[in-house]
Design a protein around this motif. Structure first.
Motif: not given
Lengths: 126, 152
Positions: B73-98
């Motif tokens: 089955y698919p397994f889901l995992s969720i990480i919520i960060l205190d501080e956003p992290v550079e994720f080669d993001n496609i916009d200028n907002l770093d990532v904090d919801i993974i």
């Protein structure tokens, strides 16, 4: 939001071109997914998958579908994708991807022209 | 209905990962035990996928995903960060919801439906707000309840 990109190619060509383009350019500024088509795939199954990919990639700005040689199964599938905001360009090469990478904020219409121009410019006598 | 595995142990809130790589490692850690897949194998697949292009979908959200042999089955995992992290993001907002998924190699049609479902869900500003405010894993999991998903 940005246009999404779907590469629909024979076997692993799309992956290798994308990896090389990303390495040459330094990064891949788009949300991209790959769909590889092999001889044993059923065109209808792949078309269904392609439509799901497009649905996933479209955040409102549409999806640019790049495919390799025109008239073969991948490009035939790409041209049948049923979706409102989509442009399909065939003749995928490295120069096409690199040119597209330079215009991450372009609209779908503009970007499809950049793909076409990049692809054509990439073919010349050296 | 898409069947997925998502349990408290797959979720990390107030996480302090500082880099994209450490986020992928964290996902591998969270999913290794429940899925029975070696953490290095999960990491390798997620990492290979990121090399093709970031799985950031903008607005501070990323959906790292990979296909894996030997899971049912698919397994889901969720990480919520205190501080956003550079994720080669496609916009200028770093990532904090993974929101990460590993899916069976064989059935990737379901995989795409799941991706489409998650990305449209996470496109909703209210959902993102809810996730950023959540203080524990059960609040996070609750945000993912939907008629399209069956938790198994």
């Amino acid at each position: 939001m940005k246009v999404g990109i779907l590469l629909v190619t024979h076997s692993d060509i799309g992956r290798q071109l994308l990896l090389t383009a990303t390495s040459v350019f330094g990064k891949n500024p788009f949300q991209v997914e790959l769909l590889s088509v092999d001889n044993f795939d059923q065109p209808n199954d792949v078309k269904e998958l392609a439509e799901k990919y497009v649905k996933f990639l479209d955040n409102g700005s549409g999806v640019l579908v790049l495919t390799d040689i025109i008239g073969t199964t991948p490009s035939n599938i790409a041209s049948c994708i049923n979706h409102e905001r989509i442009k399909v360009v065939a003749g995928l090469n490295l120069s096409m991807i690199l040119n597209v990478f330079n215009y991450p904020d372009d609209s779908l219409d503009q970007l499809s022209i950049k793909a076409l121009e990049g692809g054509i410019q990439g073919v010349s006598k050296v | 209905m898409i069947k997925i595995k998502l349990e408290d142990s797959h979720v990390s809130v107030n996480d302090i990962c500082k880099t994209k790589k450490s986020i992928l490692e964290k996902i591998s850690d969270l999913l290794s035990r429940p899925s029975g897949v070696n953490r290095n194998d999960i990491f390798k697949r997620l990492y290979e996928r990121e090399k093709l292009g970031s799985t950031s979908i903008g607005k501070g959200v990323a959906i790292p995903h990979a296909r894996i042999d030997d899971i049912e089955y698919p397994f889901l995992s969720i990480i919520i960060l205190d501080e956003p992290v550079e994720f080669d993001n496609i916009d200028n907002l770093d990532v904090d919801i993974i929101v990460s998924i590993i899916v069976p190699e064989k059935n990737y049609s379901n995989h795409l439906e799941l991706l489409a479902h998650l990305s449209s869900k996470l496109d909703d500003p209210l959902v993102r707000k809810e996730l950023r405010r959540a203080r524990n894993s059960s609040e996070i999991i609750k945000s993912f309840h939907s008629d399209d998903l069956e938790f198994i």
